[in-house]
Design an enzyme around this catalytic site. Structure first.
Site, short mmCIF file in Angstrom:
data_model
loop_
_atom_site.label_atom_id
_atom_site.label_comp_id
_atom_site.label_asym_id
_atom_site.label_seq_id
_atom_site.Cartn_x
_atom_site.Cartn_y
_atom_site.Cartn_z
N ARG A 1 0.91 -1.15 -0.07
CA ARG A 1 -0.19 0.32 -0.11
C ARG A 1 1.05 1.25 0.01
NH1 ARG A 1 -2.04 -3.19 4.23
NH2 ARG A 1 -4.51 -3.98 3.94
N LYS B 1 -1.87 -2.17 8.07
CA LYS B 1 -2.85 -1.47 8.60
C LYS B 1 -3.28 -2.16 9.71
CE LYS B 1 -6.04 -0.03 4.83
NZ LYS B 1 -7.43 -0.03 4.45
N HIS C 1 -3.19 2.50 -6.07
CA HIS C 1 -3.84 1.27 -5.66
C HIS C 1 -4.08 0.06 -6.47
CE1 HIS C 1 -5.19 -0.66 -1.84
NE2 HIS C 1 -6.18 -0.96 -2.33
N ARG D 1 -1.42 -2.53 -6.96
CA ARG D 1 -1.75 -3.60 -5.62
C ARG D 1 -2.69 -4.60 -6.17
NH1 ARG D 1 -1.41 -4.61 -0.22
NH2 ARG D 1 -3.62 -5.06 0.79
N HIS E 1 -4.28 -8.50 4.40
CA HIS E 1 -5.62 -8.27 4.73
C HIS E 1 -6.09 -8.99 6.01
CE1 HIS E 1 -6.72 -7.75 0.24
NE2 HIS E 1 -6.41 -6.69 0.80
N TYR F 1 -10.32 -10.97 -5.63
CA TYR F 1 -9.40 -11.18 -6.76
C TYR F 1 -9.72 -12.61 -7.30
CZ TYR F 1 -7.15 -7.24 -4.87
OH TYR F 1 -6.86 -6.15 -4.27
#
Length: 298
Positions: free
Chosen positions: A137, A160, A235, A238, A261, A270
């Site tokens: 990211r 994150k 993004h 990514r 994630h 995906y």
């Protein structure tokens, strides 16, 4: 707001999250002014989110605003400055699921790299490669420090939720990062040694990283006019990384780890990119259909 700021820092929230939550909360408080905090209820929050929708905010943006307000009141309750949270039991907006993300094909990524030129070519090359071939990211690239790159070919990433993950890098990408350190300007900072440094010796900002990608995309679109209608952003690189992984046969759990994630549901979007299995399944149905179907119709 001062209490909220202290609370967020103590919770270890990233600066990006703190800024987003602060801005959302200030906008909400302005919308209810001069009403007292103790008098605020669920309807005040619903009215604010409804007005945000009318101004064009999508479901994702509205959900973040709700999270900001909820966190604000949680902070005040914990700091004994409020007794109730009017946003506590409000449901988030239902977002579109399984929407196919925008991405670049491998040949388009290769042509994109040819457009990275200029004084900071090596640095900018490393930034775009980390997005497209390691799935990082923008914020993760921004937070990278020199010591995060390890001799064994891995890079340790603060993602994150302040969660660390180790990403094994392809050797060509690791070599580019080593080369980046060789030409890197010495940072004029304290204890941290940022990996990517501006020409003024400061940590490269999130906005500057996005600008590097945007400028490269603009040149790529001139090179490939068919991409002019695509909404490309940093993004999307990514997304391109995840697409290549799925097409190479990477299982969904491994991809979840690589992307950082928290929920596998986020990664599952995906699985809808590569439709070869779908084509194979529907192709088998052709064998089961009557060969003289048109004659039956007549």
């Amino acid at each position: 707001m001062e209490l909220f700021s202290i609370w967020m820092k103590n919770r270890g929230m990233t600066k990006a999250t703190q800024n987003a939550y602060t801005n959302d909360t200030i906008h909400f408080l302005r919308s209810v002014h001069p009403k007292e905090l103790a008098a605020l209820g669920k309807m005040d929050v619903m009215r604010y989110l409804s007005e945000a929708r009318e101004r064009g905010a999508g479901d994702e943006a509205r959900n973040r605003k709700l999270s900001s307000i909820r966190a604000f009141f949680n902070a005040l309750i914990e700091m004994e400055a409020a007794k109730t949270n009017p946003a506590a039991f409000m449901a988030k907006s239902r977002q579109e699921k399984n929407r196919i993300p925008v991405y670049l094909e491998e040949s388009e990524l290769e042509r994109m790299l040819h457009h990275i030129q200029g004084k900071h070519q090596i640095r900018n090359m490393a930034i775009l490669l980390l997005m497209a071939y390691a799935g990082l990211r923008v914020g993760e690239i921004h937070r990278m420090n020199v010591h995060d790159l390890h001799p064994d070919g891995t890079i340790h990433i603060l993602g994150k939720g302040r969660k660390w993950r180790a990403v094994p890098l392809p050797k060509p990408l690791h070599d580019v990062l080593r080369r980046t350190l060789e030409v890197r300007i010495e940072a004029r900072t304290g204890k941290d040694q940022p990996f990517f440094v501006s020409q003024f010796g400061r940590r490269l900002s999130v906005r500057m990283i996005q600008t590097v990608a945007e400028q490269t995309f603009a040149e790529l679109k001139q090179d490939i006019p068919a991409l002019s209608a695509k909404q490309l952003s940093s993004h999307k690189l990514r997304h391109s990384f995840a697409t290549m992984q799925i097409r190479s046969g990477t299982d969904i759990r491994t991809l979840q780890e690589l992307l950082g994630h928290t929920s596998i549901e986020t990664t599952q979007i995906y699985t809808h990119i590569d439709n070869k299995q779908l084509q194979k399944a529907m192709g088998q149905m052709a064998e089961k259909m009557p060969s003289d179907l048109l004659q039956l119709h007549n």
